[in-house]
Design an enzyme around this catalytic site. Structure first.
Site, PDB file in Angstrom:
ATOM      1  N   SER A 251      70.203 -73.563   5.712  1.00 53.71           N
ATOM      2  CA  SER A 251      70.032 -74.961   6.075  1.00 53.71           C
ATOM      3  C   SER A 251      70.077 -75.108   7.594  1.00 53.71           C
ATOM      4  CB  SER A 251      71.080 -75.805   5.354  1.00 53.71           C
ATOM      5  OG  SER A 251      70.699 -77.146   5.310  1.00 53.71           O
ATOM      6  N   ASP A 468      63.382 -77.917  -3.024  1.00 51.52           N
ATOM      7  CA  ASP A 468      64.538 -78.183  -2.162  1.00 51.52           C
ATOM      8  C   ASP A 468      64.503 -79.631  -1.685  1.00 51.52           C
ATOM      9  OD1 ASP A 468      66.387 -78.322   0.018  1.00 51.52           O
ATOM     10  OD2 ASP A 468      66.188 -76.174   0.324  1.00 51.52           O
ATOM     11  N   HIS A 498      68.876 -76.355  -3.227  1.00 48.90           N
ATOM     12  CA  HIS A 498      68.962 -76.185  -1.781  1.00 48.90           C
ATOM     13  C   HIS A 498      69.374 -74.754  -1.478  1.00 48.90           C
ATOM     14  CE1 HIS A 498      69.306 -77.328   2.337  1.00 48.90           C
ATOM     15  NE2 HIS A 498      70.628 -77.263   2.380  1.00 48.90           N
TER      16      HIS A 498
END
Length: 528
Positions: A251, A468, A498
């Protein structure tokens, strides 16, 4: 945490699949604060910044004094975090000293906290593998020991290492407000204001939050940029005795990894970027990407339950409008529209959490907002005693130090028609979040001109998941392109959630083969 910080600021990197099942099987128990493997929104943070390396040619050898590069960490048993459990006996913690301002390497310094578990197969040890779990603002010192089983295979041949980035947790962590101020904001501030009075309260709360950051953490605020942390990474690499940096970023951690590769291309060893932030998006672009991504994930959830996505979305939007008019009482607290939106979003981080969303929505429609509120508390780092952790404080400090953009309320209002069309559930929240995050920040941001290129770097795996919600798949495509031909290697996971590692067996094998054996997959490798 201010009113504009309530949704998905790029995610903390760990998939939530299975992590929230306790809320299904053990009632509605809060996560207990700390830094959960949970999301975080994309406000005004820009991707990796363009900046000159601290050494000619970006060789990876920084021009720092020997007093810093010659440090040797004093590894000791880790202390338990506040309200948490002490890591097992295999884990050791240490502190490394880094310059407060890398432009003044002989000046003031700050500590950066590290955690490490040594490789179990010492004869075949490759080196250190550093992790960043995203946020920005996630504590690696707390997260890695809890998540280590997921990386057990990598831990055979790598020392597993993580850290609290500067401005986070034990590394001169930013603090902006206390629990009482946050609870007051929860009660009085609407993150999707509908009237001039609500808008004024929203903007004032964000201004108060920013002023609190300046008052309590003003010394570190100008130095929490991603490029500052990338330079810390190179110093950590040297202190650990590694010739190259081996790194796993998730991320926001993909921003940090790309920033390192841009600054120190010759220092790149084996780097994996999973759940990738779009390096070409501005503030509105990040918010637009997430509006599309979360609505896409919500549509996929609704289809999985046999519902028409358009009708199901309107049903949820209708619930949120009702909560905006009349929040649900949950004990002495209230489930507001904003908290419900956060609670819904949390469950979209992993397909394993979709049954929890079904249950939470059904209960809220019957007048019981307990479960949605607990989900929001999980994300907001609020424990059952009402104590909030400070990850969102660090998120804002890093995001606003990175980006020179300062969107106004007028610009947020201009986004509303488009964003509401893209997502009746998440659009207004994310449109207003653009103005709620950095508009009144006391420190100038670094840049609006992003360069994620890394010419000359070794191949970097860029892993994107098609479903995602927080870092939509298109960002991985753009990151692979921006890193450059022969550098960015795109790997596609066709699925939900995710992050792909630990979710897709195929993607996990691909990443393991790269880290352990140096096997670089073909560009465009696809895993179902």
């Amino acid at each position: 945490m201010a009113s504009g910080s309530g949704l998905i600021r790029k995610g903390a990197g760990l998939a939530l699949a299975g992590a929230l099942t306790g809320l299904l099987t053990a009632g509605c128990t809060s996560s207990g604060g700390g830094t959960p493997p949970a999301p975080a929104t994309t406000g005004a943070a820009a991707p990796p910044r363009a900046s000159a390396s601290s050494a000619p040619g970006g060789s990876g050898d920084s021009a720092l004094p020997a007093s810093l590069t010659g440090q040797r960490p004093d590894w000791k048993p880790c202390a338990a975090p506040d309200g948490g459990q002490r890591p097992g006996s295999d884990w050791r913690c240490a502190t490394v000293t880094v310059p407060l301002d890398h432009a003044k390497p002989d000046g003031a310094t700050i500590p950066v906290a590290l955690v490490r578990k040594e490789a179990t197969d010492r004869e075949r040890r490759i080196g250190s593998l550093l992790f960043n779990f995203g946020g920005p603002g996630a504590s690696g010192v707390e997260t890695l020991p809890r998540a280590a089983q997921e990386y057990a295979k990598l831990g055979e041949r790598y020392d597993l290492v993580s850290f609290d980035p500067r401005g986070v947790g034990r590394s001169a962590g930013v603090v902006c407000r206390d629990d009482a101020a946050q609870d007051a904001a929860e009660k009085t501030v609407d993150p999707t204001p509908d009237t001039p009075a609500e808008e004024a309260a929203f903007l004032k709360d964000n201004a108060d939050f920013a002023a609190g950051c300046a008052r309590r953490s003003g010394t570190v605020l100008p130095h929490t940029r991603t490029t500052d942390t990338a330079r810390d990474l190179d110093l950590i690499r040297q202190v650990l005795g590694d010739e190259k940096l081996h790194y796993f970023g998730m991320s926001y951690g993909t921003e940090l990894g790309a920033a390192y590769a841009h600054l120190f291309p010759a220092g790149v060893g084996r780097l994996v970027l999973d759940a990738v932030v779009d390096p070409t998006a501005d503030t509105a672009g990040h918010a637009r990407n997430q509006t599309i991504g979360f609505q896409r994930a919500l549509d996929n959830y609704l289809k999985s339950t046999g519902q028409d996505p358009k009708a199901g979305t309107e049903r949820i939007a209708r619930l949120l409008r009702k909560l905006d008019r009349e929040p649900l009482r949950v004990g002495e607290r209230r489930l507001t529209e904003g908290l419900a939106t956060t609670g819904i979003a949390v469950t979209l981080y992993g397909q394993g959490n979709w049954p929890l969303l079904t249950q939470a929505l059904a209960e809220a429609e019957r007048g019981d907002g307990t479960r949605l509120l607990r989900l929001a508390d999980w994300y907001n780092d609020r424990d059952e005693s009402g104590h909030y952790a400070t990850q969102s404080h660090s998120q804002r400090a890093i995001s606003c130090a990175d980006s020179a953009e300062r969107p106004t309320a007028a610009q947020a209002r201009a986004l509303l028609p488009e964003f509401r069309r893209l997502s009746p559930v998440f659009g207004a929240y994310l449109a207003w979040d653009t103005a709620g995050w950095c508009a009144q920040w006391p420190v100038k941001g670094e840049t609006t001109d992003v360069d994620a290129s890394a010419p000359g770097a070794a191949p970097i795996l860029v892993v994107g998941t098609t479903g995602d919600p927080a870092t939509p798949y298109e960002g991985a495509e753009k990151m692979a392109k921006e890193l450059g031909d022969g550098v960015g290697v795109l790997v596609t996971h066709k699925g939900e959630g995710h992050g792909a590692y630990g979710t897709s067996a195929c993607a996990t094998r691909t990443v393991d083969a790269y880290f352990l054996d140096g096997e670089v997959p073909a560009y465009g490798t696809t895993c179902s």
